[in-house]
Design a protein around this motif. Structure first.
Motif, PDB file in Angstrom:
ATOM      1  N   TRP A 137       5.503   6.222  -6.736  1.00 19.53           N
ATOM      2  CA  TRP A 137       6.721   6.166  -6.180  1.00 19.53           C
ATOM      3  C   TRP A 137       7.231   4.822  -7.259  1.00 19.53           C
ATOM      4  O   TRP A 137       9.233   5.864  -7.677  1.00 19.53           O
ATOM      5  CB  TRP A 137       7.771   5.491  -4.774  1.00 19.53           C
ATOM      6  CG  TRP A 137       6.677   6.646  -3.839  1.00 19.53           C
ATOM      7  CD1 TRP A 137       5.851   6.696  -3.062  1.00 19.53           C
ATOM      8  CD2 TRP A 137       7.525   7.682  -3.579  1.00 19.53           C
ATOM      9  NE1 TRP A 137       5.939   7.839  -1.962  1.00 19.53           N
ATOM     10  CE2 TRP A 137       6.862   8.193  -2.558  1.00 19.53           C
ATOM     11  CE3 TRP A 137       8.992   7.857  -2.801  1.00 19.53           C
ATOM     12  CZ2 TRP A 137       7.581   9.303  -1.520  1.00 19.53           C
ATOM     13  CZ3 TRP A 137       9.940   8.789  -2.854  1.00 19.53           C
ATOM     14  CH2 TRP A 137       8.792   9.199  -1.996  1.00 19.53           C
ATOM     15  N   SER A 163       7.503   3.426   5.872  1.00 24.83           N
ATOM     16  CA  SER A 163       8.205   4.818   4.856  1.00 24.83           C
ATOM     17  C   SER A 163       7.768   3.811   2.806  1.00 24.83           C
ATOM     18  O   SER A 163       8.638   4.002   2.482  1.00 24.83           O
ATOM     19  CB  SER A 163       9.479   3.873   5.360  1.00 24.83           C
ATOM     20  OG  SER A 163      10.256   3.513   5.213  1.00 24.83           O
ATOM     21  N   GLY A 164       6.613   2.934   3.032  1.00 19.87           N
ATOM     22  CA  GLY A 164       6.765   3.018   1.751  1.00 19.87           C
ATOM     23  C   GLY A 164       6.664   3.193   0.766  1.00 19.87           C
ATOM     24  O   GLY A 164       7.901   2.188  -0.434  1.00 19.87           O
ATOM     25  N   GLY A 165       6.584   4.194   0.618  1.00 17.19           N
ATOM     26  CA  GLY A 165       7.356   5.139  -0.739  1.00 17.19           C
ATOM     27  C   GLY A 165       8.842   5.245  -0.920  1.00 17.19           C
ATOM     28  O   GLY A 165       9.305   4.779  -1.983  1.00 17.19           O
ATOM     29  N   LEU A 212       1.105  -2.340   1.465  1.00 15.03           N
ATOM     30  CA  LEU A 212       1.197  -1.051   1.188  1.00 15.03           C
ATOM     31  C   LEU A 212       0.281  -0.784  -0.350  1.00 15.03           C
ATOM     32  O   LEU A 212       0.210  -1.840  -0.899  1.00 15.03           O
ATOM     33  CB  LEU A 212       2.967  -1.108   0.584  1.00 15.03           C
ATOM     34  CG  LEU A 212       2.848   0.453  -0.381  1.00 15.03           C
ATOM     35  CD1 LEU A 212       3.146   1.341   0.996  1.00 15.03           C
ATOM     36  CD2 LEU A 212       4.421   0.172  -1.020  1.00 15.03           C
ATOM     37  N   SER A 213      -0.328   0.138  -0.426  1.00 19.24           N
ATOM     38  CA  SER A 213      -1.613   0.216  -0.917  1.00 19.24           C
ATOM     39  C   SER A 213      -1.190   0.482  -2.357  1.00 19.24           C
ATOM     40  O   SER A 213       0.672   1.051  -2.309  1.00 19.24           O
ATOM     41  CB  SER A 213      -2.425   1.220  -0.286  1.00 19.24           C
ATOM     42  OG  SER A 213      -1.917   2.782  -0.506  1.00 19.24           O
ATOM     43  N   TYR A 214      -1.756   0.432  -3.766  1.00 17.08           N
ATOM     44  CA  TYR A 214      -1.218   0.629  -4.564  1.00 17.08           C
ATOM     45  C   TYR A 214      -0.939   2.117  -4.666  1.00 17.08           C
ATOM     46  O   TYR A 214      -0.367   2.620  -5.510  1.00 17.08           O
ATOM     47  CB  TYR A 214      -2.161  -0.149  -5.533  1.00 17.08           C
ATOM     48  CG  TYR A 214      -2.128   0.319  -7.145  1.00 17.08           C
ATOM     49  CD1 TYR A 214      -0.742  -0.151  -7.596  1.00 17.08           C
ATOM     50  CD2 TYR A 214      -2.743   1.200  -8.045  1.00 17.08           C
ATOM     51  CE1 TYR A 214      -0.427  -0.192  -9.034  1.00 17.08           C
ATOM     52  CE2 TYR A 214      -1.598   0.823  -9.079  1.00 17.08           C
ATOM     53  CZ  TYR A 214      -0.957   0.557  -9.902  1.00 17.08           C
ATOM     54  OH  TYR A 214      -1.563   0.481 -11.106  1.00 17.08           O
ATOM     55  N   ARG A 215      -2.326   2.642  -4.393  1.00 16.98           N
ATOM     56  CA  ARG A 215      -2.453   4.374  -4.402  1.00 16.98           C
ATOM     57  C   ARG A 215      -0.791   4.597  -3.831  1.00 16.98           C
ATOM     58  O   ARG A 215      -0.054   6.505  -3.857  1.00 16.98           O
ATOM     59  CB  ARG A 215      -3.252   4.187  -2.979  1.00 16.98           C
ATOM     60  CG  ARG A 215      -3.901   6.141  -4.361  1.00 16.98           C
ATOM     61  CD  ARG A 215      -4.816   6.362  -3.193  1.00 16.98           C
ATOM     62  NE  ARG A 215      -5.368   6.258  -1.941  1.00 16.98           N
ATOM     63  CZ  ARG A 215      -6.661   7.104  -1.380  1.00 16.98           C
ATOM     64  NH1 ARG A 215      -7.446   7.437  -2.116  1.00 16.98           N
ATOM     65  NH2 ARG A 215      -6.632   6.228   0.094  1.00 16.98           N
ATOM     66  N   ARG A 216       0.188   4.248  -2.959  1.00 15.34           N
ATOM     67  CA  ARG A 216       1.071   4.472  -2.410  1.00 15.34           C
ATOM     68  C   ARG A 216       2.162   4.539  -3.153  1.00 15.34           C
ATOM     69  O   ARG A 216       3.210   4.673  -3.824  1.00 15.34           O
ATOM     70  CB  ARG A 216       0.926   4.300  -0.705  1.00 15.34           C
ATOM     71  CG  ARG A 216       0.501   4.991   0.273  1.00 15.34           C
ATOM     72  CD  ARG A 216       1.180   4.669   1.852  1.00 15.34           C
ATOM     73  NE  ARG A 216       2.337   5.042   2.104  1.00 15.34           N
ATOM     74  CZ  ARG A 216       2.735   4.867   2.914  1.00 15.34           C
ATOM     75  NH1 ARG A 216       2.276   4.364   4.340  1.00 15.34           N
ATOM     76  NH2 ARG A 216       3.931   4.781   3.278  1.00 15.34           N
ATOM     77  N   CYS A 273       5.803  -0.222   5.331  1.00 19.38           N
ATOM     78  CA  CYS A 273       3.821   0.441   5.717  1.00 19.38           C
ATOM     79  C   CYS A 273       4.414   2.113   6.036  1.00 19.38           C
ATOM     80  O   CYS A 273       4.204   3.215   5.975  1.00 19.38           O
ATOM     81  CB  CYS A 273       3.365  -0.368   6.946  1.00 19.38           C
ATOM     82  SG  CYS A 273       3.022  -1.913   6.124  1.00 19.38           S
TER      83      CYS A 273
END
Length: 196
Positions: A138, A103-105, A130-134, A101
């Motif tokens: 990446w 450093s998800g990317g 973790l959101s799909y947008r994030r 959450c």
């Protein structure tokens, strides 16, 4: 070896089989046992041998890599299952959830390049919230680069692969023998400790 299993297939069926393997590697968690990089290396080798044109091989590798990661993410989001739930429930899971959450990317980017983690990272990232947008910005560039690199390495190393593939078999046999010896010694020590 994978190349031997697929070598008899006609070009289009061969490409389809590789694409399915790479997608299934991440989407169905078989990548823990059968890394998709092996399939893409094989695709590169066959491309160098004229079975598949290089642009087609590169396109298939990248599309399959992106599709597999996205299916894995969707599975983690909508069907987390026992694997994700059990793994994320313990203390290590809580730490992993915090890392994903926070450093998800970058975790998604790095996970793409680690054998086994490529299979699990999108699933666990989604299950951890973790959101799909994030995830998307990446994952897509990393998955595209991963697909391109493995096909290109297979393409470039085709001749060496054909000349030295026997060495992989010898190395596997030696490694297996060493593991058997070490395992046997470990069992002997356990038996000695239990008898004492």
């Amino acid at each position: 070896m994978l190349a031997d299993l697929l070598s008899g297939l006609p070009g289009p069926l061969f490409v389809l089989a590789i694409a399915v393997l790479v997608v299934a590697e991440a989407a169905l968690v078989i990548g823990v046992v059968l890394p998709g990089s092996s399939a893409l290396l094989t695709l590169g080798v066959f491309s160098d041998n004229g079975v598949v044109p290089l642009p087609v091989a590169l396109a298939v590798g990248t599309v399959a890599a992106v599709a597999g990661s996205h299916l894995s993410f969707a599975a983690g989001r909508y069907r987390p299952g026992a694997l994700s739930s059990r793994w994320l429930a313990g203390s290590k899971g809580r730490r992993a959830r915090a890392v994903l959450c926070r450093s998800g990317g970058s975790a998604v980017l790095i996970g793409q390049w680690v054998v086994g983690a490529r299979t699990l990272t999108p699933r666990f990232a989604a299950a951890a919230g973790l959101s799909y947008r994030r995830f998307l910005p990446w994952n897509v560039p990393s998955a595209v680069a991963w697909g391109l690199v493995w096909v290109a390495v297979g393409y470039g190393a085709s001749e060496a692969y054909q000349q030295w593939s026997w060495l992989a078999v010898v190395a596997a046999v030696v490694l297996l023998a060493a593991l058997l010896v070490v395992g046997r010694r470990a069992l002997d020590r356990v038996d000695a400790v239990q008898e004492a």
